[in-house]
Design a protein around this motif. Structure first.
Motif: not given
Length: 495
Positions: A247-256, A258-259, A450-454, A456-460
């Motif tokens: 089971v994977s925890a969900p990845l939630v997009a920014a509310a506004d 903005r990416t 969103p895949a690209v943003c995730d 960058i966020d998780r492997t930078s």
């Protein structure tokens, strides 16, 4: 942990003669079943006390099963080529493909265990290595590899008796090495270190199996049955379509909404004349930096990712113009071959790592798992979710060994991509660059972003950060890439 292995387990010759033909038949049939289905690979680790029968047992397994489908690797001190790569490189290369069994004699545990037992490293360094091994083995298990870890044990008296017997016989005297005598002389320290290693690395997916090495007949049957039961159990799981529920925890997009990508100003100004002058200067600096003596203890790994037509190829050519052709290798990554599909996901990238003093340029890379495989559904959500941590581990190992890992995401707008696609279709010498897949991928832009943003966020990371390149203007993008590489190399040489 070793108490049960010091009970003096034994089998009589009559008992062994009854068990042996049945066991070897079942092992051979199970091996052929594994070879036929090719659902997974099996990796058998052979470690333990010198004189406990490790070599004899490996030879026996080759005799009982079909040796054509068993890959045996005995590791000694690393060669010069192996020292120029990260520690696990030579073990990655030895992994068997699906359907085969690999036996690794003196594997990744041997060197750190000996280093700690004989005082060459501190306990903290050993524990750091053991944590790396646990993550490595968890990744292998998640990729479907069955890992069977054997520790062949003897008591101090048992080892003394074994070594004396070998030395007394002229035909076997050659088997006793100086290292065997060293382990015996420091038996208590070696045993205590081994207990610590086994306790820290015996996990649910790859537990250690302690083998009493005092009786060769008991030892052979115990190892054979253990391997047989592990293979049969996994074949049964595959037959039933069993897979552990992850089971994977969900990845939630920014509310506004903005990416990292839509916040970039993609159309940066840069005129051709200014570009050419700066490019020449940066290429000169890069060439000189990579010729400096300090770089011979480093390597450079460049990763280029981006949307189709973002300018990766053009940027790579401007980098290679500054390099000696003997120094670099450009590695284009496409769909995996059949050979590569038969291995864990990262295998094909480990085998392409550069030696010290060299440059590897990846035109697309290991990030395909969290991009195209995620978007196209080529792997499960659990697979691409665990890939973030596995990739970070991979890059940490490169950096720890002295590699400079520089990663670029070339970002363009959808309008600029469309303009470039049409230009490629209109120019005869550029038509090869545009394929139906490019148009199909363009339709999936909302999924890729969103895949690209995730990614960058998780492997930078602090060791291997991403550089986002505003690429609507190719001149600006190429200069930013060159400047980033030059400054990274120069900074590392000063340090």
């Amino acid at each position: 942990m070793f108490e049960s292995a010091e009970l003096g387990h034994k089998l009589s010759k009559a008992e062994y003669a009854e068990i042996e033909p049945v066991l070897r038949t079942e092992l051979l049939e199970t091996q052929l079943d594994l070879l036929d289905k090719k659902d997974f690979a099996a990796v058998v680790l052979i470690n333990g006390i010198d004189g406990a029968g490790r070599g004899e047992t490996v030879n026996l397994l080759n005799e009982w099963m079909d040796p054509r489908h068993i890959e045996v690797h005995a590791f000694d001190r690393p060669t010069d080529e192996e020292r120029e790569r990260p520690f696990l490189w030579r073990f990655w290369r030895a992994l068997p493909p699906r359907g085969k069994i690999g036996i690794l004699f003196n594997n990744w545990y041997s060197e750190p265990l000996g280093d700690r037992a004989f005082g060459r490293i501190k306990k903290a360094r050993l524990d750091q290595r053991l944590s790396e091994f646990n993550r490595f083995e968890a990744m292998l298990a998640a990729e479907g590899v069955v890992l069977v870890k054997f520790w062949f044990h003897l008591s101090r008296d048992g080892q003394k008796k074994r070594l004396k017997a070998l030395e007394a016989n002229p035909a076997t005297r050659w088997r006793v090495r100086a290292s065997d005598r060293l382990v015996y002389d420091h038996y208590d320290r070696y045993r205590a270190t081994a207990e610590h290693v086994l306790r820290r690395t015996s996990t649910a997916h790859s537990p250690w199996v302690i083998v009493d090495g005092s009786d060769p007949q008991y030892r052979a049957v115990f190892v054979g049955r253990t391997l047989l039961h592990r293979l049969q159990a996994h074949l049964e799981h595959v037959r039933k379509g069993y897979r552990a529920r992850l089971v994977s925890a969900p990845l939630v997009a920014a509310a506004d909404r903005r990416t990292l990508l839509n916040a970039l100003a993609l159309d940066q100004p840069m005129e051709r004349k200014a570009y050419e002058a700066q490019r020449e200067a940066l290429q000169g600096r890069l060439s000189l930096a990579l010729r400096r003596r300090g770089f011979t203890q480093r390597s450079l790994v460049l990763v280029f990712e981006g949307m189709d037509a973002a300018g990766k190829g053009g940027a790579i050519r401007r980098v290679t113009q500054a390099l000696d052709t003997r120094q670099y290798h450009v590695i284009p990554i496409a769909a995996p071959s059949d050979e590569e599909r038969a291995q864990p996901y990262l295998w094909r990238f480990w085998r392409r790592l550069p030696r010290r003093g060299r440059v590897a340029i990846f035109d697309r890379s290991w990030y395909g798992r969290v991009l195209v495989e995620r978007v196209e559904g080529f792997c499960t959500e659990a697979d691409w979710m665990r890939a973030y941590a596995e990739i970070n581990d991979f890059e940490d190992q490169l950096v720890s060994h002295g590699a400079l890992v520089v990663k670029f995401w070339l970002s363009i707008s959808a309008d600029e991509q469309l303009r470039r696609f049409k230009a490629r279709e209109e120019a005869a010498f550029k038509r090869y660059k545009i394929t139906p897949d490019d148009w199909r991928n363009r339709e999936k832009w909302p999924l890729y972003e969103p895949a690209v943003c995730d990614m960058i966020d998780r492997t930078s990371t602090e060791n291997a950060p991403w550089t986002l390149v505003e690429a609507d203007n190719k001149y600006f993008a190429r200069l930013k890439i060159l400047r980033t590489i030059v400054e990274t190399v120069e900074r590392s040489l000063k340090a």
